[in-house]
Write an enzyme that holds these catalytic residues in place. Structure first.
Site, short mmCIF file in Angstrom:
data_model
loop_
_atom_site.label_atom_id
_atom_site.label_comp_id
_atom_site.label_asym_id
_atom_site.label_seq_id
_atom_site.Cartn_x
_atom_site.Cartn_y
_atom_site.Cartn_z
N ASP A 17 16.02 1.96 -38.98
CA ASP A 17 16.86 1.99 -40.25
C ASP A 17 17.96 2.66 -40.91
O ASP A 17 18.40 2.74 -41.77
CB ASP A 17 15.95 2.32 -41.59
CG ASP A 17 14.68 2.22 -42.14
OD1 ASP A 17 14.02 0.88 -41.62
OD2 ASP A 17 13.88 2.19 -42.95
N LYS A 115 11.69 -5.44 -43.46
CA LYS A 115 9.86 -4.59 -44.43
C LYS A 115 11.15 -4.65 -45.53
O LYS A 115 12.25 -4.14 -45.16
CB LYS A 115 10.29 -3.33 -43.71
CG LYS A 115 10.74 -1.66 -43.78
CD LYS A 115 9.91 -1.18 -42.75
CE LYS A 115 11.08 0.44 -43.28
NZ LYS A 115 12.05 0.66 -44.30
N CYS A 160 11.15 6.96 -44.42
CA CYS A 160 10.85 5.89 -43.52
C CYS A 160 10.47 6.42 -42.09
O CYS A 160 9.16 5.93 -42.18
CB CYS A 160 12.05 4.55 -43.19
SG CYS A 160 12.10 3.74 -45.14
C1 VGL Z 1 14.32 4.00 -47.34
C2 VGL Z 1 14.60 4.42 -49.00
C3 VGL Z 1 14.72 3.73 -49.98
C4 VGL Z 1 14.77 5.26 -45.88
C5 VGL Z 1 14.21 2.77 -47.83
O1 VGL Z 1 15.08 4.10 -44.79
O2 VGL Z 1 13.96 6.12 -45.72
N1 VGL Z 1 14.40 5.86 -48.10
N2 VGL Z 1 14.35 2.38 -48.97
#
Ligand code: VGL
Ligand code: ZN
Length: 211
Positions: A17, A115, A160
């Site tokens: 991410d 995702k 994540c």
């Molecule tokens: C994430 C919160 C919401 C992450 C993704 O990538 O850690 N955190 N969506």
């Protein structure tokens, strides 16, 4: 670098991410989130195999506080599958915030795994959605390709990255988290809790960003 630790044919760099919304100016900016980009760019060429993940939500996703009247970002609510932290709207499919950071440079990455694309379920982990039972298919992909040891980097350490590391251990992979190439959110001590949980699960945690 120690020759023994040279990443090999069965090692994978899993980049979690690294998207605009988690970096400075983004909708869910993590402190110093963008600082993972340089170490990840240095690491990536040493790996024959790299997979990226991308948080990829439809508008009005259940994990957004804006989908729950009267709720604020960072509140926790109960959904069908259990507790869910509510977030500012972030990583909406095809929006600039959902794009990978513009300076991330990994031309040889083999797969971008998206995702969190089901409206009703959040997905922190690269392996399972937050109901803990809907798989993303990544474990099967890695097994079929005989990738056994995963080096995790990216955002956020305590969300994540942590969930991906714990699920990877459960699925039987060796897991190394390279902390200098990760940044966390640290809500209510979540960073320390994540490091403890990963350590207990047999995740190797390295302070540096070299494998
Ligand atoms: C994430 C919160 C919401 C992450 C993704 O990538 O850690 N955190 N969506
Ligand atoms: Zn998200």
């Amino acid at each position: 670098m120690n020759a023994q630790l040279q990443p090999g044919e069965h090692d994978l760099l899993l980049v979690i991410d690294v998207q605009n919304d988690f970096c400075a100016g983004g909708a869910l900016a993590l402190p110093d989130g963008e600082q993972v980009v340089a170490p990840i760019n240095r690491l990536a060429p040493r790996f024959a195999h790299v997979v990226l993940t991308q948080d990829w939500h439809p508008p009005h996703h259940q994990s957004f506080a804006s989908s729950h009247p009267g709720r604020q970002p960072y509140d926790t609510i109960q959904l069908a599958y259990g507790a869910q932290t509510l977030w500012p709207d972030h990583c909406v499919q095809d929006s600039p915030g959902a794009a990978l950071h513009g300076q991330l440079h990994i031309p040889h990455a083999e797969l971008i795994l998206r995702k969190g694309y089901r409206s009703e379920i959040d997905s922190y982990s690269a392996f399972y959605e937050n109901d803990r039972s809907t798989p993303t298919g990544l474990a099967g992909y890695l097994r079929e390709r005989r990738l056994q040891r995963l080096f995790l980097v990216g955002l956020a350490t305590d969300y994540c990255v942590q969930y991906s590391a714990l699920d990877a251990r459960r699925a039987g992979f060796e897991v190394v988290v390279l902390l200098d190439a990760c940044r966390g959110l640290n809500l209510d001590g979540s960073l320390a809790a994540a490091l403890t949980a990963m350590h207990k699960a047999g995740v190797q945690i390295r302070e540096g960003s070299t494998p």
